[in-house]
Write a protein that holds these residues in place. Structure first.
Motif, PDB file in Angstrom:
ATOM      1  N   GLU A  53      69.990  -5.904  -7.804  1.00  0.00           N
ATOM      2  CA  GLU A  53      69.039  -5.978  -6.823  1.00  0.00           C
ATOM      3  C   GLU A  53      69.208  -7.143  -5.690  1.00  0.00           C
ATOM      4  O   GLU A  53      69.115  -6.883  -4.489  1.00  0.00           O
ATOM      5  N   TRP A  54      69.841  -8.386  -6.274  1.00  0.00           N
ATOM      6  CA  TRP A  54      70.229  -9.269  -5.259  1.00  0.00           C
ATOM      7  C   TRP A  54      71.120  -8.667  -4.267  1.00  0.00           C
ATOM      8  O   TRP A  54      71.315  -8.771  -3.191  1.00  0.00           O
ATOM      9  N   ALA A  55      72.154  -8.179  -5.006  1.00  0.00           N
ATOM     10  CA  ALA A  55      73.334  -7.588  -4.167  1.00  0.00           C
ATOM     11  C   ALA A  55      72.903  -6.569  -3.152  1.00  0.00           C
ATOM     12  O   ALA A  55      73.592  -6.605  -2.144  1.00  0.00           O
ATOM     13  N   GLY A  56      72.135  -5.706  -3.643  1.00  0.00           N
ATOM     14  CA  GLY A  56      71.419  -4.907  -2.568  1.00  0.00           C
ATOM     15  C   GLY A  56      70.881  -5.537  -1.325  1.00  0.00           C
ATOM     16  O   GLY A  56      70.998  -5.166  -0.335  1.00  0.00           O
ATOM     17  N   ARG A  57      69.974  -6.625  -1.568  1.00  0.00           N
ATOM     18  CA  ARG A  57      69.295  -7.216  -0.521  1.00  0.00           C
ATOM     19  C   ARG A  57      70.413  -8.037   0.446  1.00  0.00           C
ATOM     20  O   ARG A  57      70.464  -8.043   1.508  1.00  0.00           O
ATOM     21  N   PHE A  58      71.645  -8.554  -0.588  1.00  0.00           N
ATOM     22  CA  PHE A  58      72.532  -9.089   0.216  1.00  0.00           C
ATOM     23  C   PHE A  58      73.331  -8.223   1.477  1.00  0.00           C
ATOM     24  O   PHE A  58      73.480  -8.097   2.590  1.00  0.00           O
TER      25      PHE A  58
END
Length: 114
Positions: free
Chosen positions: A92-97
């Motif tokens: 999820e964090w990687a997607g936002r990044f």
């Protein structure tokens, strides 16, 4: 659980290491949010491969190859190290990044805990 997020850049593109102020601002906002959430351990961009080196060891001999690395089209542009509860949270964090960086692939790898 710790996860490493790595994104790559195409060094042949003029803006590979200078994507513009809107991207820098977005990354600053997101890393600030990660820090406030208590998941960010480290995050940095890296310099072009022309400033780096590859160290190889084979047959008892060490070889150092100075950058740039002509055989590599895409190289590491930056990384973030996160402490999260699950692989799904890291993704999820990687997607936002990736959304902030735009047109990029972010690899997510769990850090071995031995």
């Amino acid at each position: 659980m710790r996860f490493l997020m790595v994104h790559r850049v195409d060094e042949t593109k003029p803006d590979a290491y200078d994507p513009g102020p809107e991207v820098y601002a977005g990354v600053a906002r997101l890393t600030g949010e990660m820090a406030r959430a208590g998941v960010l351990l480290a995050a940095e961009g890296v310099l072009p491969s022309s400033t780096g080196a590859q160290v190889k060891f084979s047959g008892g001999k060490r070889t150092v190859i100075d950058g740039p690395f002509a055989e590599a089209k895409e190289v590491i542009g930056g990384f973030a190290l996160l402490q999260v509860r699950s692989r799904e949270e890291a993704i999820e964090w990687a997607g936002r990044f990736a959304e902030v960086l735009g047109d990029v692939e972010v690899e997510v790898r769990q850090v071995a805990e031995r």
